[in-house]
Design a protein around this motif. Structure first.
Motif, mmCIF file in Angstrom:
data_model
loop_
_atom_site.group_PDB
_atom_site.id
_atom_site.type_symbol
_atom_site.label_atom_id
_atom_site.label_comp_id
_atom_site.label_asym_id
_atom_site.label_seq_id
_atom_site.Cartn_x
_atom_site.Cartn_y
_atom_site.Cartn_z
ATOM 1 N N LEU A 37 1.231 11.976 2.848
ATOM 2 C CA LEU A 37 1.228 12.929 3.963
ATOM 3 C C LEU A 37 2.618 13.025 4.577
ATOM 4 O O LEU A 37 3.086 14.115 4.923
ATOM 5 C CB LEU A 37 0.210 12.502 5.023
ATOM 6 C CG LEU A 37 -1.251 12.811 4.701
ATOM 7 C CD1 LEU A 37 -2.175 12.129 5.704
ATOM 8 C CD2 LEU A 37 -1.507 14.320 4.686
ATOM 9 N N GLU A 38 3.283 11.878 4.697
ATOM 10 C CA GLU A 38 4.622 11.887 5.266
ATOM 11 C C GLU A 38 5.591 12.609 4.328
ATOM 12 O O GLU A 38 6.413 13.411 4.759
ATOM 13 C CB GLU A 38 5.081 10.447 5.511
ATOM 14 C CG GLU A 38 6.389 10.365 6.281
ATOM 15 C CD GLU A 38 6.677 8.928 6.708
ATOM 16 O OE1 GLU A 38 6.185 8.530 7.777
ATOM 17 O OE2 GLU A 38 7.374 8.222 5.964
ATOM 18 N N ARG A 39 5.423 12.334 3.022
ATOM 19 C CA ARG A 39 6.350 12.932 2.060
ATOM 20 C C ARG A 39 6.216 14.460 2.023
ATOM 21 O O ARG A 39 7.194 15.187 1.973
ATOM 22 C CB ARG A 39 6.083 12.353 0.667
ATOM 23 C CG ARG A 39 7.167 12.758 -0.340
ATOM 24 C CD ARG A 39 6.747 12.519 -1.776
ATOM 25 N NE ARG A 39 6.239 11.182 -2.021
ATOM 26 C CZ ARG A 39 5.540 10.849 -3.103
ATOM 27 N NH1 ARG A 39 5.264 11.764 -4.022
ATOM 28 N NH2 ARG A 39 5.102 9.616 -3.272
ATOM 29 N N TYR A 40 4.985 14.961 2.074
ATOM 30 C CA TYR A 40 4.793 16.418 1.942
ATOM 31 C C TYR A 40 4.862 17.160 3.267
ATOM 32 O O TYR A 40 4.989 18.383 3.290
ATOM 33 C CB TYR A 40 3.465 16.714 1.241
ATOM 34 C CG TYR A 40 3.542 16.507 -0.249
ATOM 35 C CD1 TYR A 40 4.060 17.502 -1.079
ATOM 36 C CD2 TYR A 40 3.130 15.321 -0.829
ATOM 37 C CE1 TYR A 40 4.151 17.322 -2.436
ATOM 38 C CE2 TYR A 40 3.221 15.116 -2.196
ATOM 39 C CZ TYR A 40 3.728 16.120 -3.002
ATOM 40 O OH TYR A 40 3.819 15.940 -4.355
ATOM 41 N N GLY A 41 4.738 16.437 4.391
ATOM 42 C CA GLY A 41 4.907 17.087 5.690
ATOM 43 C C GLY A 41 3.696 17.871 6.142
ATOM 44 O O GLY A 41 2.626 17.802 5.531
ATOM 45 N N PRO A 42 3.855 18.640 7.238
ATOM 46 C CA PRO A 42 2.700 19.264 7.902
ATOM 47 C C PRO A 42 1.986 20.335 7.079
ATOM 48 O O PRO A 42 0.877 20.719 7.423
ATOM 49 C CB PRO A 42 3.302 19.870 9.178
ATOM 50 C CG PRO A 42 4.769 19.842 9.008
ATOM 51 C CD PRO A 42 5.109 18.822 7.988
ATOM 52 N N GLU A 43 2.595 20.808 5.994
ATOM 53 C CA GLU A 43 1.907 21.828 5.187
ATOM 54 C C GLU A 43 1.008 21.200 4.120
ATOM 55 O O GLU A 43 0.434 21.906 3.290
ATOM 56 C CB GLU A 43 2.915 22.783 4.550
ATOM 57 C CG GLU A 43 3.636 23.674 5.564
ATOM 58 C CD GLU A 43 2.665 24.397 6.502
ATOM 59 O OE1 GLU A 43 1.705 25.006 6.019
ATOM 60 O OE2 GLU A 43 2.881 24.330 7.728
ATOM 61 N N ALA A 44 0.893 19.888 4.130
ATOM 62 C CA ALA A 44 -0.050 19.227 3.225
ATOM 63 C C ALA A 44 -1.404 19.109 3.910
ATOM 64 O O ALA A 44 -1.493 19.072 5.134
ATOM 65 C CB ALA A 44 0.472 17.841 2.854
ATOM 66 N N ARG A 45 -2.455 19.081 3.123
ATOM 67 C CA ARG A 45 -3.799 18.880 3.668
ATOM 68 C C ARG A 45 -4.510 17.785 2.883
ATOM 69 O O ARG A 45 -4.345 17.691 1.651
ATOM 70 C CB ARG A 45 -4.637 20.158 3.576
ATOM 71 C CG ARG A 45 -4.249 21.246 4.550
ATOM 72 C CD ARG A 45 -4.606 20.891 5.981
ATOM 73 N NE ARG A 45 -4.144 21.888 6.940
ATOM 74 C CZ ARG A 45 -2.912 21.927 7.454
ATOM 75 N NH1 ARG A 45 -2.026 21.016 7.105
ATOM 76 N NH2 ARG A 45 -2.567 22.865 8.312
ATOM 77 N N VAL A 46 -5.301 17.017 3.607
ATOM 78 C CA VAL A 46 -6.150 16.031 2.964
ATOM 79 C C VAL A 46 -7.387 16.749 2.428
ATOM 80 O O VAL A 46 -7.945 17.615 3.113
ATOM 81 C CB VAL A 46 -6.564 14.951 3.992
ATOM 82 C CG1 VAL A 46 -7.643 14.039 3.423
ATOM 83 C CG2 VAL A 46 -5.351 14.135 4.414
ATOM 84 N N VAL A 47 -7.798 16.415 1.231
ATOM 85 C CA VAL A 47 -9.043 16.991 0.698
ATOM 86 C C VAL A 47 -9.979 15.858 0.288
ATOM 87 O O VAL A 47 -9.555 14.854 -0.280
ATOM 88 C CB VAL A 47 -8.770 17.967 -0.474
ATOM 89 C CG1 VAL A 47 -8.252 17.230 -1.712
ATOM 90 C CG2 VAL A 47 -10.027 18.767 -0.818
ATOM 91 N N ALA A 48 -11.248 16.018 0.650
ATOM 92 C CA ALA A 48 -12.266 15.043 0.235
ATOM 93 C C ALA A 48 -13.366 15.846 -0.460
ATOM 94 O O ALA A 48 -13.230 16.217 -1.623
ATOM 95 C CB ALA A 48 -12.786 14.253 1.427
ATOM 96 N N GLY A 49 -14.435 16.196 0.255
ATOM 97 C CA GLY A 49 -15.472 17.027 -0.344
ATOM 98 C C GLY A 49 -14.953 18.420 -0.673
ATOM 99 O O GLY A 49 -15.372 19.049 -1.646
ATOM 100 N N GLY A 50 -14.065 18.907 0.177
ATOM 101 C CA GLY A 50 -13.441 20.207 -0.076
ATOM 102 C C GLY A 50 -14.320 21.405 0.235
ATOM 103 O O GLY A 50 -13.943 22.542 -0.038
ATOM 104 N N HIS A 51 -15.493 21.172 0.820
ATOM 105 C CA HIS A 51 -16.419 22.290 0.973
ATOM 106 C C HIS A 51 -16.128 23.192 2.163
ATOM 107 O O HIS A 51 -16.796 24.206 2.344
ATOM 108 C CB HIS A 51 -17.862 21.788 0.966
ATOM 109 C CG HIS A 51 -18.380 21.681 -0.441
ATOM 110 N ND1 HIS A 51 -17.702 20.991 -1.421
ATOM 111 C CD2 HIS A 51 -19.478 22.201 -1.041
ATOM 112 C CE1 HIS A 51 -18.372 21.096 -2.562
ATOM 113 N NE2 HIS A 51 -19.447 21.817 -2.360
#
Lengths: 286, 157
Positions: free
Chosen positions: A22-36
């Motif tokens: 998350l730190e490496r990719y910055g604020p335009e990254a998103r965490v995905v889990a179920g993704g629904h």
């Protein structure tokens, strides 16, 4: 054919690794889990994250257990797992009520509790459920973990207290005896988002309400709760009249909007009536 | 990105874009067109496959998320030339009309019977409630799954 815009994909193998990504990719990254929630938004190009950090492999976030006097629910617990957990639903029947009417069984197999809360959709059921339960969110960052009361977690539609370089890791729900809970929802068709919904948690001591939690979904209630109704109930004996009055107070203080799911005045009516019904059902379960 | 997905017991390695959805990986990369592609919004459930044995809507799962996992599609139900009991049930009880929802229904039915061997009508209706039959042939779908449950119950005795 709906295709997401291009993104970089990274699979986290631990919470520290996820935080590093998350730190490496910055604020335009998103965490995905179920993704629904996220993947449909990406398919419609309503969301175009530059990177997805997949946390599905982080089994340490999938725990669901009682620890001391709290129920601890990992962010990666799937809706279907919460619904199937008799530990959770016996302690808090509000989870069974709500999970049974969230989307459908196949979506519930994949979607996660943490994902629902972090999506922070104003019509999302679990936000009101955890608000009524006065849960605590545990958020982890590079410098350690911090806790946020759930009523400070939601800061607006689709906005939470989780910073771009942080991860919601679990929810903690206080357990106390003499408590009943319920969730009541009106939807246009099975599995739909609510037109309106209400959750109630009641703790009764010596014949009077020691603490009330009232959660409201999809009616523009700040932090998904109705504190004025809760204050009204505290110290009163549980009764149909008190629950009806609390419903009227909850309805007065929310701000529903007219949309494709119904007109504002109907939603306000539902806020009152569903609050009353949820309180009555919660009282029955004490 | 290079991924290896086990589909119906066979490992398949492909280079895919991270944005490729599992439904298109199965249909376009592997040619397994038994998995249908419907609403594209995780509502209709025709794209349902099993991921590690659990039904999921493959239009809302990225192919890269299935890397290292086991996917079962309708093509994987038949064993040694013999149809699975749920497939036989759909044949026996006219469980399909146009057939569009059928593969997804079969995979959900298979999972249901694996976890609840003798489901009542309510449990069956609940299990398939995330899938739409455009022909509205639900009565016969429920009957077909009941038939499969009875057949498997008989076989176990």
């Amino acid at each position: 054919m709906q295709v997401p815009a291009k993104f970089a994909y990274e699979r986290a193998d631990s919470v520290p690794h996820a935080l590093e990504l998350l730190e490496r990719y910055g604020p335009e990254a998103r965490v995905v889990a179920g993704g629904h929630s996220l993947i449909p938004m990406m398919k419609l190009r309503l969301a175009q994250p530059e990177a997805l950090i997949d946390i599905n492999g982080l089994t340490e976030l999938g725990r669901l257990a009682v620890e001391d006097d709290e129920l601890v629910i990992g962010a990666l617990v799937r809706h279907a797992e919460l619904l199937a957990s008799t530990i959770a639903t016996d302690l808090f029947p509000i989870f069974r009520d709500a999970e049974r009417v969230i989307a459908d069984p196949i979506v519930r197999n994949r979607g996660t509790i943490g994902g629902s809360l972090c999506q922070a959709d104003p019509s999302e059921d679990l936000s009101a459920v955890f608000s009524a339960l006065r849960a605590t969110a545990v958020i982890q960052g590079r410098n350690g973990t911090r806790t946020v009361p759930i009523r400070d977690f939601h800061q607006g539609p689709y906005e939470t207290a989780v910073e771009p370089d942080e991860l919601l890791v679990r929810l903690r729900v206080p357990i106390s005896s003499g408590t009943g809970s319920a969730y009541v929802k009106v939807e246009r068709r099975v599995g739909d988002w609510p037109v309106a919904a209400a959750g109630a948690v009641l703790r009764v001591e010596d014949g009077v309400i020691a603490q009330a939690g009232v959660g409201l979904t999809a009616v523009g209630a700040e932090h998904f709760c109705a504190p004025e109704a809760e204050t009204y109930l505290a110290g009163r004996p549980p009764s149909p009249e008190a629950f009806a009055a609390a419903g009227r107070i909850a309805a007065e203080h929310c701000e529903p909007h007219t949309d494709q799911r119904g007109p504002a005045d109907y939603k306000r009516h539902l806020a009152a009536e569903l609050t009353r019904r949820a309180l009555a059902a919660a009282a029955e379960r004490i | 990105m290079r991924i290896t997905v086990s589909v119906n017991g066979q490992p398949h390695t492909r280079d895919v874009e991270p944005r490729l959805l599992l439904v298109h990986f199965l249909r376009d990369e592997l040619g397994l067109t038994g998995t249908h592609w419907g609403c594209d919004t995780s509502n209709c459930g025709v794209c349902t496959v099993q991921l590690d044995g659990v039904p999921v809507k493959s239009c809302t799962v990225l192919a890269v998320m299935a890397d290292g996992h086991e996917v079962t599609t309708v093509e994987g139900l038949e064993r040694d030339g013999e149809l699975d009991a749920v497939q036989k049930g759909f044949v026996e009880c006219h469980g399909l009309q146009c057939g569009f929802c059928t593969p997804g229904m079969l995979l959900t039915a298979r999972r249901l019977l694996d976890t609840v061997p003798d489901p009542d009508e309510g449990q069956i209706r609940e299990a398939i409630s995330g899938q739409l039959c455009r022909c509205t042939g639900y009565e016969n779908i429920v009957r077909s799954i009941r038939w499969a449950a009875a057949a498997e119950g008989e076989a176990r005795r």
